[in-house]
Enzyme design. Structure first.
Site, mmCIF file in Angstrom:
data_model
loop_
_atom_site.group_PDB
_atom_site.id
_atom_site.type_symbol
_atom_site.label_atom_id
_atom_site.label_comp_id
_atom_site.label_asym_id
_atom_site.label_seq_id
_atom_site.Cartn_x
_atom_site.Cartn_y
_atom_site.Cartn_z
ATOM 1 N N SER A 6 0.831 -1.212 0.000
ATOM 2 C CA SER A 6 0.000 0.000 0.000
ATOM 3 C C SER A 6 0.863 1.259 0.000
ATOM 4 C CB SER A 6 -0.890 0.028 1.245
ATOM 5 O OG SER A 6 -1.833 -1.007 1.197
ATOM 6 N N ARG A 10 1.595 4.244 -3.054
ATOM 7 C CA ARG A 10 1.345 5.647 -2.734
ATOM 8 C C ARG A 10 2.622 6.482 -2.872
ATOM 9 N NH1 ARG A 10 -2.451 2.534 -0.406
ATOM 10 N NH2 ARG A 10 -4.454 3.413 0.277
ATOM 11 N N GLN A 153 -9.127 2.101 -0.462
ATOM 12 C CA GLN A 153 -8.902 2.425 -1.881
ATOM 13 C C GLN A 153 -9.891 3.483 -2.344
ATOM 14 O OE1 GLN A 153 -9.006 -1.284 -4.004
ATOM 15 N NE2 GLN A 153 -6.970 -1.886 -3.294
ATOM 16 N N ASP A 304 -6.883 -8.210 4.348
ATOM 17 C CA ASP A 304 -6.149 -9.119 3.459
ATOM 18 C C ASP A 304 -5.615 -10.353 4.177
ATOM 19 O OD1 ASP A 304 -6.546 -7.451 1.267
ATOM 20 O OD2 ASP A 304 -4.746 -6.278 1.695
ATOM 21 N N LYS A 331 -12.346 -9.419 -3.701
ATOM 22 C CA LYS A 331 -10.898 -9.169 -3.720
ATOM 23 C C LYS A 331 -10.331 -9.795 -5.006
ATOM 24 C CE LYS A 331 -10.576 -6.802 0.036
ATOM 25 N NZ LYS A 331 -10.188 -5.381 -0.060
ATOM 26 N N ARG A 335 -12.612 -14.710 -2.009
ATOM 27 C CA ARG A 335 -11.737 -15.399 -1.038
ATOM 28 C C ARG A 335 -12.506 -16.312 -0.084
ATOM 29 N NH1 ARG A 335 -7.296 -10.537 -0.177
ATOM 30 N NH2 ARG A 335 -6.068 -11.137 -2.007
ATOM 31 N N ARG A 382 -2.779 -14.265 -2.484
ATOM 32 C CA ARG A 382 -2.905 -14.610 -1.061
ATOM 33 C C ARG A 382 -3.504 -16.007 -0.854
ATOM 34 N NH1 ARG A 382 -1.078 -9.813 0.979
ATOM 35 N NH2 ARG A 382 -1.940 -7.945 0.014
HETATM 36 C C1 S3P Z 1 -5.600 -1.362 0.028
HETATM 37 C C2 S3P Z 1 -6.827 -1.413 0.629
HETATM 38 C C3 S3P Z 1 -7.579 -2.656 0.805
HETATM 39 C C4 S3P Z 1 -6.726 -3.893 0.627
HETATM 40 C C5 S3P Z 1 -5.812 -3.788 -0.568
HETATM 41 C C6 S3P Z 1 -4.911 -2.576 -0.448
HETATM 42 C C7 S3P Z 1 -4.951 -0.048 -0.134
HETATM 43 O O1 S3P Z 1 -8.623 -2.693 -0.162
HETATM 44 O O2 S3P Z 1 -7.537 -5.043 0.494
HETATM 45 O O3 S3P Z 1 -5.025 -4.944 -0.688
HETATM 46 O O4 S3P Z 1 -3.727 -0.003 -0.441
HETATM 47 O O5 S3P Z 1 -5.614 0.977 0.047
HETATM 48 P P1 S3P Z 1 -10.045 -1.971 0.091
HETATM 49 O O6 S3P Z 1 -9.774 -0.549 0.252
HETATM 50 O O7 S3P Z 1 -10.818 -2.278 -1.152
HETATM 51 O O8 S3P Z 1 -10.617 -2.632 1.306
#
Ligand code: S3P
Length: 430
Positions: A6, A10, A153, A304, A331, A335, A382
């Site tokens: 993540s 960013r 996200q 996750d 996802k 899952r 995963r």
């Molecule tokens: C993430 C947010 C999560 C996560 C993904 C990474 C991110 O998703 O499952 O692997 O980097 O903001 P969601 O925001 O859809 O829950």
């Protein structure tokens, strides 16, 4: 540990939004993040690797993105697709997004809805799914938006579009989700105010059109990747491992709380701050585990990690119940279905619920799971890693149908696991 996925995405994207050079160390060089790096270049910036994990991003500033000359191919990466769609939405440019078969199935309505309110336009043949084109807003309208589903996200996509709005963009989340966007943008000079609401949710206000300063980002180890190694050590009698520099952002650590509640012997040392994020070294020692019913409100902080938690639950004593997890169906794969089918194939009693799983633990340490399953990994890294970890506690080898996707988040997983004593081998064609 490989760098946090993540934060790596960013760091590249936010580097693009600063004028000047952002330096990153510890970047995760997995395929997902490399999709983001390629998109950065197509959007007018540059991302250059100088050594392992060491990257420099040449930014163009907020408002400086250009229309890419090619499709933005996002591979398997939902974070790239959703956050970059937010960035494009906040610029008067046009871009086409596509992904692999897994990503092209994932819902995009959650970003299309708020970003349309901000003035962006979306088109695609298959409803709110990729492939899809985005025509950015001009001007970008500031909105106040209540997220229907807790999603970092979606929150980030809205905030990224809002960076190029003249007014304030406000996102209200029902439950707190990972806040790397807020921490990193604030570090670069953005004005972001966060208020905790009575029910536990958060109200995030971003003032538009800040001047972002180039930053120096040090990416901590990914707690989501660490979870596979920790569970591997916990369920393999006689094991002990220490992972260094693991990110411990409180909105990511639900898995460690769960494992400790299961009786796992985890210890944290050398706690410190790395680039605005808390990190520590974590030691895991094998031992018996008890079943767990994680509180559903903990889900965003470990969204996750349920697949590998399900493996820990299968090895534990007692019946575990996971609920409130409808999000797991959208996802990289469904899952809940993938874990239920895989556990069943390994001889574990499991019940799939609309929003969760009930897992009958096999009793741990001296009672391995039968194993022997052939697992459909459904293009999901995963799921693949979880069942390779399960193989450590299985009487008979566990086989996964595909391990290629592991490179999206954890390059070198097999070599690392084998170096620790696992035996993960390619199946020779019969
Ligand atoms: C993430 C947010 C999560 C996560 C993904 C990474 C991110 O998703 O499952 O692997 O980097 O903001 P969601 O925001 O859809 O829950």
């Amino acid at each position: 540990m490989p760098g946090d996925k993540s934060i790596s995405h960013r760091a590249l994207m936010f580097g693009l939004l600063a004028v000047g050079e952002t330096r990153i160390s510890g970047l995760l060089e997995g395929e997902d993040v490399m999709r983001t790096a390629a998109a950065i270049r197509l959007l007018g910036g540059d991302a250059v690797r100088s050594a392992a994990g060491e990257w420099r991003v040449r930014g163009v500033g907020i408002g400086g993105l250009r229309t890419p000359e090619d499709i933005l191919y996002m591979g398997n990466s939902g974070t790239s697709a959703r956050l970059l769609a937010g960035l494009v939405s906040g610029h008067p440019i046009f871009a086409a997004f596509s992904g692999d078969a897994s990503l092209n199935r994932r819902p995009m309505a959650r970003i299309v809805e708020p970003l349309s309110r901000m003035g962006a336009q979306f088109a695609g043949q298959t409803g709110h799914r990729l492939p899809m084109t985005v025509t950015g807003a001009d001007p970008v309208l500031p909105i106040e938006y209540q997220l229907p589903v807790a999603s970092a996200q979606t929150k980030s996509a809205i905030l990224l579009a809002g960076l190029n709005s003249r007014g304030d963009t406000i996102v209200i989340e029902p439950e707190p989700t990972r806040d790397h966007t807020e921490i990193m943008l604030r570090h670069m000079g953005a004005d972001i105010q966060v208020e905790t609401l009575p029910g536990g949710g958060r109200r995030i206000r971003l003032s538009g059109q800040p001047e972002l300063r180039p930053a120096l980002f040090q990416v901590p180890g990914d707690p989501s990747s660490a979870a596979f190694l920790l569970v591997a050590a916990l369920i393999t009698p006689g094991s002990q491992i220490t992972l260094t520099d693991v990110g411990l952002n409180p909105l990511r650590t639900g898995i460690f709380d769960c494992l400790q509640e299961m009786g796992a012997n985890l210890s944290f040392s050398n706690r410190r701050d790395l680039g605005g994020e808390p990190v520590a070294d974590i030691t895991a020692k094998a031992g018996p585990l008890r079943a767990i019913t994680p509180p559903p409100e903990r889900a965003p902080s470990m969204i996750d990690e349920y697949p590998v938690l399900a493996i820990a639950a299968a090895c534990a004593q007692g019946r575990s119940e996971f609920r409130g997890l409808a999000e797991l169906r959208v996802k990289e794969s469904d899952r809940l279905a993938a874990m239920a089918a895989g556990l069943m194939a390994c001889g574990v009693n499991v019940q799939e619920l609309p929003d969760g799983l009930i897992i009958e633990g096999r009793g741990g340490q001296d009672r391995p799971i039968p194993g022997g399953g052939h697992i459909a990994t459904r293009m999901d890294h995963r799921i693949a890693m979880s069942f390779l970890v399960a193989g450590l506690a299985a009487e008979r080898a566990v086989t996964v149908d595909d391990s290629v996707m592991i490179d999206t988040s954890f390059p070198g997983f097999r070599t690392l696991m084998n170096g620790l004593g696992a035996r993960i081998e390619p199946v020779s064609p019969s």
